[in-house]
Structure formats: C-alpha cells, structure tokens
Design a protein around this motif. Sequence first.
Motif, short mmCIF file in Angstrom:
data_model
loop_
_atom_site.label_atom_id
_atom_site.label_comp_id
_atom_site.label_asym_id
_atom_site.label_seq_id
_atom_site.Cartn_x
_atom_site.Cartn_y
_atom_site.Cartn_z
N HIS A 168 0.86 -1.17 0.00
CA HIS A 168 0.00 0.00 0.00
C HIS A 168 0.91 1.23 0.00
O HIS A 168 2.13 1.10 0.09
CB HIS A 168 -0.89 0.02 1.25
CG HIS A 168 -1.72 -1.23 1.44
ND1 HIS A 168 -2.95 -1.39 0.88
CD2 HIS A 168 -1.46 -2.38 2.11
CE1 HIS A 168 -3.44 -2.58 1.21
NE2 HIS A 168 -2.54 -3.21 1.96
N CYS A 203 -4.75 5.76 -0.01
CA CYS A 203 -3.77 4.76 -0.41
C CYS A 203 -3.37 5.07 -1.85
O CYS A 203 -4.22 5.29 -2.71
CB CYS A 203 -4.33 3.35 -0.31
SG CYS A 203 -3.16 2.08 -0.83
N GLU A 205 -1.15 3.23 -3.84
CA GLU A 205 -0.56 2.11 -4.58
C GLU A 205 -1.69 1.12 -4.80
O GLU A 205 -2.33 0.69 -3.83
CB GLU A 205 0.57 1.48 -3.76
CG GLU A 205 1.24 0.30 -4.40
CD GLU A 205 2.21 0.72 -5.50
OE1 GLU A 205 2.92 1.71 -5.31
OE2 GLU A 205 2.22 0.05 -6.55
N TYR A 206 -1.93 0.76 -6.05
CA TYR A 206 -3.06 -0.13 -6.32
C TYR A 206 -2.91 -1.42 -5.52
O TYR A 206 -1.91 -2.12 -5.63
CB TYR A 206 -3.19 -0.44 -7.81
CG TYR A 206 -4.37 -1.35 -8.06
CD1 TYR A 206 -5.66 -0.86 -7.96
CD2 TYR A 206 -4.19 -2.70 -8.35
CE1 TYR A 206 -6.75 -1.69 -8.14
CE2 TYR A 206 -5.28 -3.53 -8.53
CZ TYR A 206 -6.55 -3.02 -8.43
OH TYR A 206 -7.63 -3.84 -8.60
N CYS A 207 -3.93 -1.75 -4.70
CA CYS A 207 -3.78 -2.86 -3.76
C CYS A 207 -4.99 -3.80 -3.83
O CYS A 207 -5.24 -4.54 -2.89
CB CYS A 207 -3.60 -2.31 -2.35
SG CYS A 207 -4.90 -1.20 -1.82
N HIS A 211 -9.05 -0.55 -3.48
CA HIS A 211 -7.94 0.41 -3.31
C HIS A 211 -8.46 1.85 -3.18
O HIS A 211 -8.01 2.62 -2.34
CB HIS A 211 -6.99 0.25 -4.49
CG HIS A 211 -6.17 1.44 -4.80
ND1 HIS A 211 -5.15 1.87 -4.00
CD2 HIS A 211 -6.22 2.32 -5.84
CE1 HIS A 211 -4.60 2.95 -4.53
NE2 HIS A 211 -5.23 3.25 -5.64
N MET A 214 -9.71 3.10 0.27
CA MET A 214 -8.77 2.97 1.39
C MET A 214 -8.31 4.37 1.76
O MET A 214 -7.27 4.85 1.34
CB MET A 214 -7.61 2.07 0.99
CG MET A 214 -6.72 1.68 2.14
SD MET A 214 -5.63 0.34 1.71
CE MET A 214 -4.44 0.47 3.03
#
Length: 335
Positions: A168, A203, A205-207, A211, A214
């Motif tokens: 993340h 967030c 960062e693609y998670c 995502h 988040m």
Amino acid sequence: MKLRAILISSSAVVLSSCGNLQSMLAPGGPAADNLAHLGWFVFVLFLVIAVIMWGLIAWVSLRRRGSFQHHQPVDAGGGQNWILIGGFAIPFVILAVVFVSGLKGMSVFPLHGHAGTPPDIRVTGHQWWWQIEYVKGPAHERFITASEIHIPVGQPVDIDLTSIDVIHSFFVPRLHGKVDLIPGQMNRIRIQASTAGVYRGQCAEYCGAQHAHMILYVVADPPEAYQRWRTTQMQEAPEPASDQEKRGQALFLERPCATCHTVRGTMAGGRVGPDLTHFGSRLGLASNAYWNNDANLSAWVTHAQALKPDVVMPNITQFRGNELHDIVAYLRQLR
Ligand code: CUA
C-alpha cells in the motif's frame, strides 16, 4: 456559452474541494511546503525555458526563409560551440540547480529519514484499511485504532509504515509525499501540520478491488484537544448506559462481530478487522469510504459486500425485530 459556464463552475468546485481536502497545491505543513515550492519553482523555470525555446525556433525559421541555397556548413563560424553550449553547458547548469534545490528540500524534511529513533505511531496496511498503533511511551499509554490518525498541531510526528498483505502507499498530499507500506519492511515518514484541521489521505498504490476506498484521515488537534483525545483512546470502551445499548453489546458479543473485532474491556478480541474500542469517535467507517452515522452503519453491518465488494466483512443479516438498531446504538456510543 452555457457549456462554458458549466465547465468553469464545475472545475471551480473540483479545485476548491481539492484545495480544502486533498491537494499538494494547498500545503498544510513544512514538508508539503517544501514540495510545493519545489514544484512551482520547477514549473516556472521550465515554462521560462519553453518560452525561450519557442522564441528561438520562431526566430530561426523566420530568419532563413527563402535563403536555403546559401546555407553555411554547421561548423562554420563556431557553429559547433553552440552545440556544446546549448546541448550541454546550459542544460547542465539548469539540471544542477534543480537537483540541488531537490536535495535541499529533502534535507529539511526527509521523506524516509529519522529512522533509528523510536516512532510515535506504527501504521499497518490491510486490504483495505489502516491499522494505527500509538506505540510511544509506557504500555498503558499505547493503544490501537483504525484509519484515523490524530496529531498535535505544530509538532513533528514519526510514523513507521508496514503492511500485512500487499503493498500500500501512505499519501496525505497536504502534509508530505508518499511512502510505501511493504510487507516485511519498516519504512518511516515524518509529518507535521501547521494548522488544526482534517487532512485527507488516500492509499496511493493499487492494492486490489477496494484500493480507491482505502482512505485515511489525519486530524491535527490543538495540544489540549490532542491530549484529551489520547487520554480517551487509552481507556477501555465505555460501558453501555441504556437498555438498548446493553442489548446491543450482548448481541455484538454473541454474533460473529467479536470474532474479528476488538473492543477493549469486553470479551471481543478479534484481530482480523479494525479495533472498535472507540469507534463512535471516528469520522468515517469502512476506512472512511462512508461517514460514520446511524444510517451508514446499519447499511454497512447488513450490506458490507454491496458497499465495498470483496471486503473481509461479511453481510450480517440474521437480525430480528430491533436487533440491528440495538447493535448500531451500542457501536455508536463507543466514544
Ligand atoms: Cu491500499 Cu491501495
């Protein structure tokens, strides 16, 4: 005309909401100030260079109009020196200035710096929420919360970042740049807010599927308010007062809720989902995808999979009579 008016007014709405909530161009602390200054400096510098380049291109193309049969060889009259000056010396000086300004900004408020000293807070990324542990001080002053960080205004706060599942990224644009949360690794960020208020983070960062949901709030409190908040958070959950809240607590403890969630001071000690000890004091739920109010909480408990598909939280539907109202009343008084 009408379309133009709509475009202008809608972009004004977008820009003003970004400025208030989540924009690097509205810095709210020294680290973000640095980054914004550097960004504007580079932008203006390169704008000036671009204008000079367009001017030169225009000048060259107009000057030689219709005279191509009289061209001199490129190396005549020191032509090659201009390649060295324009292609090497000038770019070298400009890039060196940008590089040194960047280094200066980093040394004032390093993005990964100050490791080696104990952190104030440890943040662990989960799909898709933030576990927040206040780890400074003796054991009885430590506590766990979720997706909302409080900091005292005007003071630097060191945050250690890691993840329990995938990568993340911690990004509160009005306070600092972004630092990744990586499984098995501890990264450090230092944030500081100049004025009291709520700073929205996301967030970065693609998670996975949720995502975009988040979301993180950093709430900068004046020192006394911050101390009050801390003192409350350190304590166990308040005892339910009304009969409805007491029924809600009993339901919470006997239904699946307690398997995944902790409420300190009760038998609920689950570690899968966010700690709910002071859930009622938080701004949002579902990692701030929704505001924390009775209606959203009822919907979240019964339809989590519709509000945030693929989240770990299941739909809890086996309520009879007023049971849902009871459990919502219990959770909302956890302040
Ligand atoms: Cu967590 Cu994207």
